[in-house]
Design a protein around this motif. Structure first.
Motif, mmCIF file in Angstrom:
data_model
loop_
_atom_site.group_PDB
_atom_site.id
_atom_site.type_symbol
_atom_site.label_atom_id
_atom_site.label_comp_id
_atom_site.label_asym_id
_atom_site.label_seq_id
_atom_site.Cartn_x
_atom_site.Cartn_y
_atom_site.Cartn_z
ATOM 1 N N HIS A 128 -7.858 -25.097 19.920
ATOM 2 C CA HIS A 128 -8.061 -23.697 19.534
ATOM 3 C C HIS A 128 -7.002 -23.243 18.527
ATOM 4 C CE1 HIS A 128 -10.325 -23.906 23.281
ATOM 5 N NE2 HIS A 128 -10.887 -22.752 22.998
ATOM 6 N N GLY A 129 -7.449 -22.601 17.456
ATOM 7 C CA GLY A 129 -6.546 -21.963 16.493
ATOM 8 C C GLY A 129 -6.782 -20.468 16.511
ATOM 9 N N ASP A 130 -5.782 -19.681 16.916
ATOM 10 C CA ASP A 130 -5.965 -18.257 17.228
ATOM 11 C C ASP A 130 -5.004 -17.426 16.390
ATOM 12 O OD1 ASP A 130 -6.453 -15.840 18.464
ATOM 13 O OD2 ASP A 130 -5.741 -16.432 20.442
ATOM 14 N N THR A 131 -5.557 -16.505 15.593
ATOM 15 C CA THR A 131 -4.716 -15.701 14.703
ATOM 16 C C THR A 131 -5.434 -14.408 14.335
ATOM 17 O OG1 THR A 131 -3.467 -15.742 12.600
ATOM 18 C CG2 THR A 131 -5.587 -16.881 12.613
ATOM 19 N N SER A 132 -4.667 -13.374 14.019
ATOM 20 C CA SER A 132 -5.302 -12.144 13.537
ATOM 21 C C SER A 132 -4.446 -11.505 12.456
ATOM 22 C CB SER A 132 -5.551 -11.157 14.684
ATOM 23 O OG SER A 132 -4.397 -10.399 14.978
ATOM 24 N N ARG A 133 -5.097 -10.719 11.619
ATOM 25 C CA ARG A 133 -4.412 -9.978 10.545
ATOM 26 C C ARG A 133 -4.951 -8.556 10.494
ATOM 27 N NH1 ARG A 133 -5.283 -14.050 5.417
ATOM 28 N NH2 ARG A 133 -4.507 -15.924 6.469
ATOM 29 N N MET A 134 -4.122 -7.686 9.918
ATOM 30 C CA MET A 134 -4.538 -6.319 9.624
ATOM 31 C C MET A 134 -5.046 -6.232 8.187
ATOM 32 S SD MET A 134 -4.091 -4.564 12.376
ATOM 33 C CE MET A 134 -4.308 -2.880 11.755
ATOM 34 N N PHE A 135 -6.051 -5.389 7.988
ATOM 35 C CA PHE A 135 -6.610 -5.146 6.653
ATOM 36 C C PHE A 135 -6.701 -3.645 6.422
ATOM 37 C CE2 PHE A 135 -8.174 -9.223 8.061
ATOM 38 C CZ PHE A 135 -8.141 -10.030 6.923
ATOM 39 N N PHE A 136 -6.406 -3.223 5.191
ATOM 40 C CA PHE A 136 -6.608 -1.826 4.791
ATOM 41 C C PHE A 136 -7.935 -1.730 4.048
ATOM 42 C CE2 PHE A 136 -1.777 -1.988 4.367
ATOM 43 C CZ PHE A 136 -1.569 -1.424 5.605
ATOM 44 N N ILE A 137 -8.724 -0.713 4.393
ATOM 45 C CA ILE A 137 -9.965 -0.462 3.666
ATOM 46 C C ILE A 137 -9.642 0.579 2.597
ATOM 47 C CG2 ILE A 137 -12.422 0.050 3.873
ATOM 48 C CD1 ILE A 137 -11.274 -2.196 5.811
ATOM 49 N N GLY A 138 -9.684 0.176 1.344
ATOM 50 C CA GLY A 138 -9.281 1.093 0.277
ATOM 51 C C GLY A 138 -7.806 1.423 0.407
ATOM 52 N N GLU A 139 -7.499 2.708 0.333
ATOM 53 C CA GLU A 139 -6.094 3.149 0.329
ATOM 54 C C GLU A 139 -5.707 3.674 1.706
ATOM 55 O OE1 GLU A 139 -2.495 3.294 -0.910
ATOM 56 O OE2 GLU A 139 -4.076 2.518 -2.207
ATOM 57 N N PRO A 140 -4.727 3.043 2.383
ATOM 58 C CA PRO A 140 -4.350 3.518 3.723
ATOM 59 C C PRO A 140 -3.459 4.754 3.663
ATOM 60 C CG PRO A 140 -2.917 1.725 3.075
ATOM 61 C CD PRO A 140 -3.917 1.894 1.956
ATOM 62 N N SER A 141 -3.418 5.492 4.762
ATOM 63 C CA SER A 141 -2.455 6.589 4.873
ATOM 64 C C SER A 141 -1.048 6.013 4.979
ATOM 65 C CB SER A 141 -2.758 7.421 6.118
ATOM 66 O OG SER A 141 -2.502 6.643 7.284
ATOM 67 N N ILE A 142 -0.054 6.846 4.740
ATOM 68 C CA ILE A 142 1.339 6.409 4.881
ATOM 69 C C ILE A 142 1.589 5.967 6.320
ATOM 70 C CG2 ILE A 142 3.736 7.236 4.856
ATOM 71 C CD1 ILE A 142 2.852 9.012 2.424
ATOM 72 N N LEU A 143 1.037 6.706 7.285
ATOM 73 C CA LEU A 143 1.203 6.347 8.706
ATOM 74 C C LEU A 143 0.624 4.960 8.985
ATOM 75 C CD1 LEU A 143 1.803 6.965 11.760
ATOM 76 C CD2 LEU A 143 -0.541 7.798 11.878
ATOM 77 N N ALA A 144 -0.593 4.725 8.488
ATOM 78 C CA ALA A 144 -1.260 3.440 8.759
ATOM 79 C C ALA A 144 -0.473 2.284 8.156
ATOM 80 C CB ALA A 144 -2.678 3.465 8.206
ATOM 81 N N ARG A 145 0.029 2.490 6.945
ATOM 82 C CA ARG A 145 0.803 1.424 6.280
ATOM 83 C C ARG A 145 2.096 1.152 7.052
ATOM 84 N NH1 ARG A 145 0.575 -1.096 1.543
ATOM 85 N NH2 ARG A 145 -0.930 0.294 0.572
ATOM 86 N N ARG A 146 2.760 2.217 7.474
ATOM 87 C CA ARG A 146 4.036 2.034 8.174
ATOM 88 C C ARG A 146 3.819 1.355 9.532
ATOM 89 N NH1 ARG A 146 7.143 5.369 11.851
ATOM 90 N NH2 ARG A 146 9.335 4.747 11.788
ATOM 91 N N LEU A 147 2.796 1.809 10.275
ATOM 92 C CA LEU A 147 2.503 1.200 11.577
ATOM 93 C C LEU A 147 2.190 -0.291 11.406
ATOM 94 C CD1 LEU A 147 1.888 1.417 14.649
ATOM 95 C CD2 LEU A 147 -0.491 1.925 13.987
ATOM 96 N N THR A 148 1.393 -0.609 10.398
ATOM 97 C CA THR A 148 1.006 -2.001 10.147
ATOM 98 C C THR A 148 2.224 -2.843 9.780
ATOM 99 O OG1 THR A 148 -1.201 -1.289 9.483
ATOM 100 C CG2 THR A 148 -0.502 -3.451 8.726
ATOM 101 N N ASP A 149 3.087 -2.289 8.929
ATOM 102 C CA ASP A 149 4.302 -3.019 8.520
ATOM 103 C C ASP A 149 5.241 -3.250 9.696
ATOM 104 O OD1 ASP A 149 3.378 -3.086 5.945
ATOM 105 O OD2 ASP A 149 4.725 -1.535 5.158
ATOM 106 N N VAL A 150 5.457 -2.213 10.498
ATOM 107 C CA VAL A 150 6.380 -2.350 11.639
ATOM 108 C C VAL A 150 5.818 -3.359 12.651
ATOM 109 C CG1 VAL A 150 7.387 -1.136 13.631
ATOM 110 C CG2 VAL A 150 7.474 -0.090 11.348
#
Length: 277
Positions: free
Chosen positions: A111-133
């Motif tokens: 099993h190979g198990d992995t996940s990533r976050m993706f932004f749809i278009g332009e994210p809010s500042i909150l969404a970008r910061r949460l994703t980065d942290v």
């Protein structure tokens, strides 16, 4: 050490291949993640790529732990306030949404198990910061992996970094051992105290996959029996890698050409300061 399996050289070779292939599904799907696409369409594309191009089996499809109904799709798509296990379907992604795609492939039994976050278009500042942290949290946890360290060391540094940024750590779901079995010992908590829980040894393979909420940590389960959302409807983010404990440290098995690079502090060895709100 309990029931934590130590992988053989052959197992590790198989897990390297499965891990890379899991990551390559995320590379493949990236250009399709844009406003107007449905999560069901992303699932269909991932499924076809796994089966027809890679010759892999999507592990989530019909996966059925005790007490659950079988999971009906090939990947999990968790949008905005969905923490994990979102079922792909008719949901149309729109500008500003954030999406986690969680992929597990099976290749030659591994099993190979992995996940990533993706932004749809332009994210809010909150969404970008949460994703980065959250990405920093995952890598900080990984950076603690070496023989003789404890699972509690991983959870502690993740919790510390998330809470310092004003976020909370989901406690009901955790990382897990993985190999020929999708979910095995140990449980890898994303909170805890240093020096506690199992001691790490070379040949262990497990996932590090923190789920971090912008609001409170409490969850609610949807009627489909799978989808988990934040109780307060705040945004949630998650990243996941599968990691091998080596003789000297760690090896991330779920890397591929399109993997986002580790944060600068991993390569420099400095501890990151959380971005202020």
């Amino acid at each position: 050490m309990g029931n934590i399996s130590i992988k053989t050289t052959e197992d590790i070779a198989g897990m390297r291949i499965a891990g890379r292939l899991g990551s390559e599904v995320l590379d493949y799907i990236t250009p399709f993640v844009k406003p107007g696409v449905t999560t069901g369409e992303l699932d269909r594309l991932c499924h076809e790529y796994m089966v027809n191009v890679q010759g892999t089996v999507p592990a989530p499809l019909n996966y059925c732990p005790p007490g659950y109904t079988p999971f009906p799709k090939a990947v999990c798509t968790s949008v905005n306030d969905v923490i994990c296990h979102g079922i792909p379907g008719d949901k149309v992604l729109k500008n500003g949404d954030v999406l986690n795609i969680d992929v597990t492939v099976i290749k030659d039994g591994y099993h190979g198990d992995t996940s990533r976050m993706f932004f749809i278009g332009e994210p809010s500042i909150l969404a970008r910061r949460l994703t980065d942290v959250t990405y920093e949290c995952m890598w900080l946890g990984i950076s603690k992996i070496k023989p003789g360290a404890h699972l509690g060391d991983i959870g502690f540094i993740i919790q510390q970094h998330a809470e310092k940024a004003g976020y909370s750590v989901v406690r009901e779901f955790c990382g897990h051992g993985i190999g020929k079995i999708f979910h095995e010992e140990p449980q890898v908590l994303h909170y805890g105290r240093p020096g506690t829980l199992e001691k790490l040894a070379p040949g262990m393979i497990f996932t590090v996959e923190p789920m971090i909420n912008a609001g409170r940590r409490e969850i609610r389960e949807m009627n489909d029996g799978w989808t988990i959302k934040t109780k307060d409807r705040s945004l949630s983010a998650q990243w996941e890698h599968t990691v091998l404990v080596t003789e000297t440290g760690y090896e991330v098995l779920t890397r591929s050409a399109g993997s986002p690079p580790p944060p600068a502090f991993i390569t420099s060895g400095a501890t990151p300061q959380p971005v202020s709100a």
